[in-house]
Design an enzyme around this catalytic site. Structure first.
Site, short mmCIF file in Angstrom:
data_model
loop_
_atom_site.label_atom_id
_atom_site.label_comp_id
_atom_site.label_asym_id
_atom_site.label_seq_id
_atom_site.Cartn_x
_atom_site.Cartn_y
_atom_site.Cartn_z
N TYR A 146 0.84 -1.20 0.00
CA TYR A 146 0.00 0.00 0.00
C TYR A 146 0.87 1.25 0.00
O TYR A 146 0.69 2.15 -0.82
CB TYR A 146 -0.90 -0.03 1.24
N LYS A 150 1.18 3.96 -3.13
CA LYS A 150 0.78 5.37 -2.98
C LYS A 150 1.97 6.31 -3.22
O LYS A 150 1.79 7.41 -3.76
CB LYS A 150 0.17 5.61 -1.60
N ASN A 175 -5.82 8.61 9.36
CA ASN A 175 -6.89 7.68 9.78
C ASN A 175 -8.24 8.37 9.87
O ASN A 175 -8.41 9.30 10.66
CB ASN A 175 -6.56 7.07 11.14
N ARG A 187 -10.13 -2.43 10.79
CA ARG A 187 -9.42 -1.31 11.43
C ARG A 187 -9.83 -1.14 12.88
O ARG A 187 -10.87 -1.65 13.32
CB ARG A 187 -9.64 -0.04 10.65
N SER A 190 -13.48 0.47 13.63
CA SER A 190 -14.61 -0.42 13.32
C SER A 190 -14.55 -1.68 14.18
O SER A 190 -15.56 -2.11 14.73
CB SER A 190 -14.65 -0.74 11.83
N TYR A 205 -3.90 -4.50 19.64
CA TYR A 205 -2.66 -5.13 19.16
C TYR A 205 -1.46 -4.47 19.84
O TYR A 205 -1.41 -3.24 19.98
CB TYR A 205 -2.55 -5.00 17.64
N ASP A 207 0.94 -3.37 22.91
CA ASP A 207 0.56 -2.91 24.26
C ASP A 207 -0.43 -1.75 24.20
O ASP A 207 -0.82 -1.20 25.24
CB ASP A 207 1.80 -2.55 25.08
N PRO A 273 3.08 1.22 12.43
CA PRO A 273 3.73 2.48 12.85
C PRO A 273 3.52 2.77 14.35
O PRO A 273 2.43 2.54 14.88
CB PRO A 273 3.04 3.54 11.99
N ARG A 276 1.69 8.56 14.91
CA ARG A 276 1.24 9.25 13.70
C ARG A 276 0.41 10.47 14.10
O ARG A 276 -0.58 10.34 14.81
CB ARG A 276 0.41 8.31 12.84
N1 UDP Z 1 -5.41 -2.16 16.00
C1 UDP Z 1 -5.73 -2.78 17.18
N2 UDP Z 1 -6.79 -3.63 17.20
C2 UDP Z 1 -7.56 -3.89 16.11
C3 UDP Z 1 -7.23 -3.24 14.90
C4 UDP Z 1 -6.15 -2.38 14.88
O1 UDP Z 1 -5.08 -2.57 18.22
O2 UDP Z 1 -8.50 -4.70 16.23
C5 UDP Z 1 -4.27 -1.23 15.99
C6 UDP Z 1 -3.29 -1.40 14.85
O3 UDP Z 1 -2.31 -2.37 15.16
C7 UDP Z 1 -2.72 0.00 14.73
C8 UDP Z 1 -3.87 0.91 15.15
O4 UDP Z 1 -4.78 0.08 15.87
O5 UDP Z 1 -1.67 0.18 15.66
C9 UDP Z 1 -4.61 1.53 13.98
O6 UDP Z 1 -4.91 0.49 13.10
P1 UDP Z 1 -5.84 0.70 11.83
O7 UDP Z 1 -5.89 -0.61 11.12
O8 UDP Z 1 -7.12 1.31 12.25
O9 UDP Z 1 -5.09 1.79 10.95
P2 UDP Z 1 -3.56 1.96 10.46
O10 UDP Z 1 -2.70 0.91 11.12
O11 UDP Z 1 -3.61 1.81 9.00
O12 UDP Z 1 -3.19 3.30 10.91
#
Ligand code: UDP
Length: 312
Positions: A146, A150, A175, A187, A190, A205, A207, A273, A276
């Site tokens: 991705y 981009k 986000n 995500r 959601s 995910y 800590d 990451p 952010r």
């Molecule tokens: N994340 C989480 N639990 C979930 C889904 C995502 O803790 O059920 C974490 C993910 O590891 C990341 C953050 O939430 O650190 C944002 O994740 P998301 O997929 O919403 O967006 P992106 O990683 O693309 O910023």
């Protein structure tokens, strides 16, 4: 009034964008292959004058008859869950799809608008991230499909701008959440809301100390329109600079939903990451844009939406 092509118009952001464009009197040609977008997102638009839907994969040649004033390229799966499931399609739509959409804009003498992403900053070493930061991306990791697509799309857009004198805009989207997100999008926003409403554990995910800056969709679309109509090419960060840890997000969801469910910790995805936050100095000064919806209000509206669609 203008005639505007929106690729990915049946997706989360694309469908909100189509709605706002129609509301202000533009004609909209929505193109989507429905790989992650859905007809449900645009169902209400079919009855509106000026709305056309074409089911098509923009990674193959695109043609739209008639005059076109702007091509807004929003087609791409964008959830980390998609990066594992459909990596080749993501690379194709970011590269071939962007090339085709640029070609359409050039042929029509239209303005081109690229939906880019804060993912171009990767796991950023500069914080908050200004547009001048070049990023820290792992090209061969699972997110690379991705991020690099981009980054290529931005390079291609600037090449058309410089070489063909095409009028372009590039937005870097942070986000974004709100109604029309897929319940199974994968995500954090959601997942957490759906889990809370179903009485399931909230899956954090790592800590939960990693941060994101969450923008409510209505604010985000307002930023897109300001950039589309405004005088600058960009790239411009459009995002809410209020930064939260993922644990704080989980707590906000628990508070809003009133759910009595535990938070469970699961492994952190590869290359997730650590921080952010957009620097939105440019959006504020050049476009007069800034977000107005706080996290709590946005989560409340999104929770109402998920309650409705899930019948909970
Ligand atoms: N994340 C989480 N639990 C979930 C889904 C995502 O803790 O059920 C974490 C993910 O590891 C990341 C953050 O939430 O650190 C944002 O994740 P998301 O997929 O919403 O967006 P992106 O990683 O693309 O910023």
């Amino acid at each position: 009034m203008a005639r505007i092509v929106v690729t990915g118009g049946a997706g989360f952001l694309g469908s909100h964008l189509c709605t706002r464009l129609l509301e202000r009197g533009d004609e909209v040609v929505c193109i989507d292959n429905l790989i992650t977008g859905s007809i449900a997102n645009i169902e209400a638009l079919f009855a509106r004058p000026g709305f056309t839907f074409v089911q098509h994969d923009v990674s193959t040649f695109i043609w739209v008859p008639g005059e076109v004033d702007a091509v807004l390229h929003f087609a791409s799966p964008a959830s980390p869950a998609d990066f594992e499931r459909i990596p080749i399609q993501i690379l194709k739509v970011g590269s071939l799809g962007t090339h085709n959409a640029l070609g359409l804009a050039k042929a029509k003498g239209a303005r081109f608008f690229l939906a880019s992403t804060s993912e171009v900053y990767g796991d950023p070493l500069v914080h908050p991230q200004p547009e001048t930061y070049w990023g820290n991306v792992n090209p061969i990791g699972p997110r690379g499909v991705y991020d690099e697509a981009k980054r290529f799309a931005e390079a291609m857009t600037m090449a058309y701008h410089r070489h063909h004198d095409l009028d372009v805009r590039i937005v870097r989207i942070f986000n974004t959440f709100g109604p029309q997100m897929r319940p199974d999008d994968g995500r954090a926003v959601s997942n957490f809301i759906v889990q809370a409403l179903r009485g399931q554990s909230i899956t954090v995910y790592g800590d939960g100390g990693q941060t994101r800056s969450f923008t409510y969709v209505d604010d985000e679309i307002g930023g897109f329109l300001a950039l589309l109509d405004g005088p600058i090419t960009g790239p411009v960060n459009i995002g809410n600079p209020d930064e939260y840890t993922i644990l704080q997000l989980a707590e906000t969801v628990l508070e809003v939903t009133g759910a009595d469910v535990p938070i469970v910790f699961e492994p952190l995805p590869v290359d997730d990451p650590t921080q952010r936050q957009p620097d939105i100095t440019l959006a504020r000064s050049a476009l007069g844009w800034e977000p107005v919806t706080d996290l709590h209000t946005g989560i409340t509206q999104t929770t109402d939406y998920f309650r409705r669609v899930l019948g909970l």
